[in-house]
Motif scaffolding. Structure first.
Motif, PDB file in Angstrom:
ATOM      1  N   VAL A  43       0.860  -1.182   0.000  1.00  0.00           N
ATOM      2  CA  VAL A  43       0.000   0.000   0.000  1.00  0.00           C
ATOM      3  C   VAL A  43       0.895   1.230   0.000  1.00  0.00           C
ATOM      4  CG1 VAL A  43      -1.904   1.200   1.136  1.00  0.00           C
ATOM      5  CG2 VAL A  43      -1.650  -1.286   1.432  1.00  0.00           C
ATOM      6  N   ALA A  44       0.591   2.182  -0.880  1.00  0.00           N
ATOM      7  CA  ALA A  44       1.359   3.423  -0.923  1.00  0.00           C
ATOM      8  C   ALA A  44       0.401   4.596  -1.166  1.00  0.00           C
ATOM      9  CB  ALA A  44       2.419   3.368  -2.034  1.00  0.00           C
ATOM     10  N   PRO A  45       0.451   5.604  -0.283  1.00  0.00           N
ATOM     11  CA  PRO A  45       1.198   5.651   0.982  1.00  0.00           C
ATOM     12  C   PRO A  45       0.567   4.727   2.021  1.00  0.00           C
ATOM     13  CG  PRO A  45      -0.148   7.617   0.719  1.00  0.00           C
ATOM     14  CD  PRO A  45      -0.278   6.864  -0.557  1.00  0.00           C
ATOM     15  N   GLY A  46       1.408   4.184   2.905  1.00  0.00           N
ATOM     16  CA  GLY A  46       0.963   3.089   3.745  1.00  0.00           C
ATOM     17  C   GLY A  46       0.895   3.356   5.233  1.00  0.00           C
ATOM     18  N   GLU A  47       0.901   4.636   5.640  1.00  0.00           N
ATOM     19  CA  GLU A  47       0.909   4.924   7.079  1.00  0.00           C
ATOM     20  C   GLU A  47      -0.297   4.325   7.798  1.00  0.00           C
ATOM     21  OE1 GLU A  47       1.376   7.095   4.704  1.00  0.00           O
ATOM     22  OE2 GLU A  47       3.409   7.869   4.984  1.00  0.00           O
ATOM     23  N   SER A  48      -1.446   4.275   7.130  1.00  0.00           N
ATOM     24  CA  SER A  48      -2.658   3.753   7.765  1.00  0.00           C
ATOM     25  C   SER A  48      -2.815   2.252   7.553  1.00  0.00           C
ATOM     26  CB  SER A  48      -3.892   4.483   7.212  1.00  0.00           C
ATOM     27  OG  SER A  48      -3.840   5.863   7.490  1.00  0.00           O
ATOM     28  N   PHE A  49      -1.848   1.639   6.871  1.00  0.00           N
ATOM     29  CA  PHE A  49      -1.942   0.223   6.510  1.00  0.00           C
ATOM     30  C   PHE A  49      -0.698  -0.541   6.977  1.00  0.00           C
ATOM     31  CE2 PHE A  49      -4.647   2.585   3.668  1.00  0.00           C
ATOM     32  CZ  PHE A  49      -5.752   1.778   3.455  1.00  0.00           C
ATOM     33  N   ASP A  50      -0.469  -0.507   8.264  1.00  0.00           N
ATOM     34  CA  ASP A  50       0.654  -1.242   8.867  1.00  0.00           C
ATOM     35  C   ASP A  50       1.980  -0.916   8.196  1.00  0.00           C
ATOM     36  OD1 ASP A  50       1.910  -2.955  10.617  1.00  0.00           O
ATOM     37  OD2 ASP A  50       1.414  -4.785   9.505  1.00  0.00           O
ATOM     38  N   GLY A  51       2.171   0.339   7.881  1.00  0.00           N
ATOM     39  CA  GLY A  51       3.438   0.765   7.310  1.00  0.00           C
ATOM     40  C   GLY A  51       3.580   0.515   5.828  1.00  0.00           C
ATOM     41  N   GLY A  52       2.539  -0.018   5.178  1.00  0.00           N
ATOM     42  CA  GLY A  52       2.562  -0.172   3.722  1.00  0.00           C
ATOM     43  C   GLY A  52       2.862  -1.559   3.217  1.00  0.00           C
ATOM     44  N   GLY A  53       3.008  -2.542   4.100  1.00  0.00           N
ATOM     45  CA  GLY A  53       3.273  -3.892   3.619  1.00  0.00           C
ATOM     46  C   GLY A  53       3.112  -4.925   4.708  1.00  0.00           C
ATOM     47  N   PHE A  54       2.597  -6.096   4.327  1.00  0.00           N
ATOM     48  CA  PHE A  54       2.342  -7.164   5.293  1.00  0.00           C
ATOM     49  C   PHE A  54       2.085  -8.449   4.521  1.00  0.00           C
ATOM     50  CE2 PHE A  54      -1.222  -4.395   4.484  1.00  0.00           C
ATOM     51  CZ  PHE A  54      -2.184  -5.261   3.976  1.00  0.00           C
ATOM     52  N   ALA A  55       2.094  -9.554   5.218  1.00  0.00           N
ATOM     53  CA  ALA A  55       1.814 -10.855   4.605  1.00  0.00           C
ATOM     54  C   ALA A  55       0.369 -11.259   4.880  1.00  0.00           C
ATOM     55  CB  ALA A  55       2.762 -11.918   5.140  1.00  0.00           C
ATOM     56  N   LEU A  56      -0.242 -11.928   3.909  1.00  0.00           N
ATOM     57  CA  LEU A  56      -1.575 -12.506   4.088  1.00  0.00           C
ATOM     58  C   LEU A  56      -1.533 -13.959   3.622  1.00  0.00           C
ATOM     59  CD1 LEU A  56      -4.316  -9.965   2.894  1.00  0.00           C
ATOM     60  CD2 LEU A  56      -3.825 -10.716   5.225  1.00  0.00           C
ATOM     61  N   ARG A  57      -1.810 -14.868   4.537  1.00  0.00           N
ATOM     62  CA  ARG A  57      -1.885 -16.273   4.183  1.00  0.00           C
ATOM     63  C   ARG A  57      -3.186 -16.565   3.443  1.00  0.00           C
ATOM     64  NH1 ARG A  57      -0.453 -16.094   9.452  1.00  0.00           N
ATOM     65  NH2 ARG A  57      -2.549 -16.784  10.093  1.00  0.00           N
ATOM     66  N   PRO A  58      -3.289 -17.692   2.753  1.00  0.00           N
ATOM     67  CA  PRO A  58      -4.535 -18.030   2.055  1.00  0.00           C
ATOM     68  C   PRO A  58      -5.729 -18.000   3.015  1.00  0.00           C
ATOM     69  CG  PRO A  58      -2.789 -19.520   1.383  1.00  0.00           C
ATOM     70  CD  PRO A  58      -2.229 -18.699   2.508  1.00  0.00           C
ATOM     71  N   GLY A  59      -6.775 -17.291   2.623  1.00  0.00           N
ATOM     72  CA  GLY A  59      -7.975 -17.192   3.438  1.00  0.00           C
ATOM     73  C   GLY A  59      -7.929 -16.144   4.531  1.00  0.00           C
ATOM     74  N   GLN A  60      -6.804 -15.462   4.702  1.00  0.00           N
ATOM     75  CA  GLN A  60      -6.658 -14.489   5.784  1.00  0.00           C
ATOM     76  C   GLN A  60      -7.157 -13.113   5.349  1.00  0.00           C
ATOM     77  OE1 GLN A  60      -2.633 -13.942   7.177  1.00  0.00           O
ATOM     78  NE2 GLN A  60      -3.261 -12.899   9.043  1.00  0.00           N
ATOM     79  N   SER A  61      -7.674 -12.343   6.317  1.00  0.00           N
ATOM     80  CA  SER A  61      -8.143 -10.974   6.082  1.00  0.00           C
ATOM     81  C   SER A  61      -7.553 -10.051   7.139  1.00  0.00           C
ATOM     82  CB  SER A  61      -9.666 -10.891   6.150  1.00  0.00           C
ATOM     83  OG  SER A  61     -10.286 -11.801   5.287  1.00  0.00           O
ATOM     84  N   LEU A  62      -7.311  -8.797   6.778  1.00  0.00           N
ATOM     85  CA  LEU A  62      -6.907  -7.768   7.724  1.00  0.00           C
ATOM     86  C   LEU A  62      -7.761  -6.530   7.479  1.00  0.00           C
ATOM     87  CD1 LEU A  62      -2.992  -8.040   7.765  1.00  0.00           C
ATOM     88  CD2 LEU A  62      -4.584  -8.759   9.546  1.00  0.00           C
ATOM     89  N   VAL A  63      -8.038  -5.799   8.565  1.00  0.00           N
ATOM     90  CA  VAL A  63      -8.911  -4.627   8.503  1.00  0.00           C
ATOM     91  C   VAL A  63      -8.118  -3.391   8.897  1.00  0.00           C
ATOM     92  CG1 VAL A  63     -11.039  -3.569   9.365  1.00  0.00           C
ATOM     93  CG2 VAL A  63     -10.918  -6.056   9.059  1.00  0.00           C
ATOM     94  N   PHE A  64      -8.269  -2.321   8.104  1.00  0.00           N
ATOM     95  CA  PHE A  64      -7.572  -1.062   8.348  1.00  0.00           C
ATOM     96  C   PHE A  64      -8.568   0.091   8.237  1.00  0.00           C
ATOM     97  CE2 PHE A  64      -4.636  -4.042   6.355  1.00  0.00           C
ATOM     98  CZ  PHE A  64      -3.556  -4.008   7.231  1.00  0.00           C
TER      99      PHE A  64
END
Length: 286
Positions: A43-64
């Motif tokens: 994500v760019a710019p990524g300040e609101s998204f865990d610094g702009g980068g993260f891992a997601l495993r199959p079936g995983q979701s994250l909320v921002f």
């Protein structure tokens, strides 16, 4: 399972009776990995998204939560290898040598683009090529809140001259501009306007496969969408018809391919919403 169904039904009935409160100060982004492999969204710019980068495993979701005024891009990185300090690189969508992105991903990358304001603008772009299917669903908003995206896998039909390969398989499909670097394909010089810059053989192929995505620089009329006070679900490797869910003001909100929500006198929509809530039960465990 029974208590989850009852809770989902209760939340939907709550929305049915009083409606969902629209937040004018923030947007909820739910990023979902429906791929069969781990991906590393950027994500760019990524300040609101865990610094702009993260891992997601199959079936995983994250909320921002992103503030109104944010304008940026979300994309997937594939084939990444990061050490415990977050240093490494990816096969596609690379944004440098870090897990946290400070710049847009290197083409080819399928981009979800957003400008959040009193009226939001959003789209999915293939102008920088393609690496994974993306769908963007707007929920709980008002206006032309259509589903944007490219749910076809263009890697399987990518022309040889555009294909990016690794270990014998196509991992991305470059844009014609990226490959040939000509004014015609890049919509620059005398082609830097919507009259002279017209669809090419390559962009037409992309558009045919993904009609709700940008296929070239001036593909605005059928590719950019607007919505007021909405939340977004950005799903990778998903069908645009697949039900999706989001949390808004501590309520679970789900929608189908039309983005419909329960409303007075439309019980069949409520049934669809309840089925969607059941399918989205994973969010109750988040």
């Amino acid at each position: 399972m029974t208590h989850k169904i009852l809770l989902s039904a209760f939340l939907l009935l709550h929305l049915f009776i009083i409606g969902a409160k629209v937040s004018e100060s923030a947007r909820i982004f739910t990023i979902v990995n429906n791929c069969r492999e781990t991906i590393w969204p950027g994500v760019a710019p990524g300040e609101s998204f865990d610094g702009g980068g993260f891992a997601l495993r199959p079936g995983q979701s994250l909320v921002f939560t992103a503030p109104v005024g944010w304008s940026g891009r979300i994309w997937a990185r594939t084939g990444c290898n990061f050490d415990r300090n977050g240093n490494g690189s990816c096969q596609t969508g690379n944004c440098g040598n870090s897990l946290k992105c400070s710049a847009t991903g290197k083409p080819p990358a399928t981009l979800a683009e957003f400008t959040l304001a009193s009226l939001d603008f959003y789209d999915v772009s293939l102008v920088d090529g393609f690496n994974l299917p993306i769908s963007v669903t707007a929920l709980n908003g008002r206006g032309n809140c259509s589903i944007a995206g490219c749910d076809a896998d263009l890697r399987t039909s990518c022309p040889n001259e555009l294909a990016v390969r690794s270990n014998g398989r196509t991992v991305g499909c470059r844009s014609a501009c990226d490959v040939f670097n000509s004014d015609e394909y890049c919509c620059r010089g005398v082609y830097a306007n919507p009259v002279t810059c017209q669809p090419t053989t390559y962009s037409k192929k992309f558009k045919q496969a993904c009609p709700a995505s940008y296929s070239y620089a001036y593909d605005d009329p059928t590719s950019i969408f607007t919505c007021i006070g909405t939340d977004y679900v950005v799903a990778f490797c998903s069908s645009r018809r697949q039900p999706v869910c989001t949390y808004h003001n501590n309520n679970l909100i789900c929608g189908d391919s039309t983005g419909l929500r329960p409303s007075m006198g439309k019980w069949w929509i409520m049934i669809i919403g309840l089925a969607s809530a059941i399918l989205c039960g994973q969010f109750l465990n988040y």
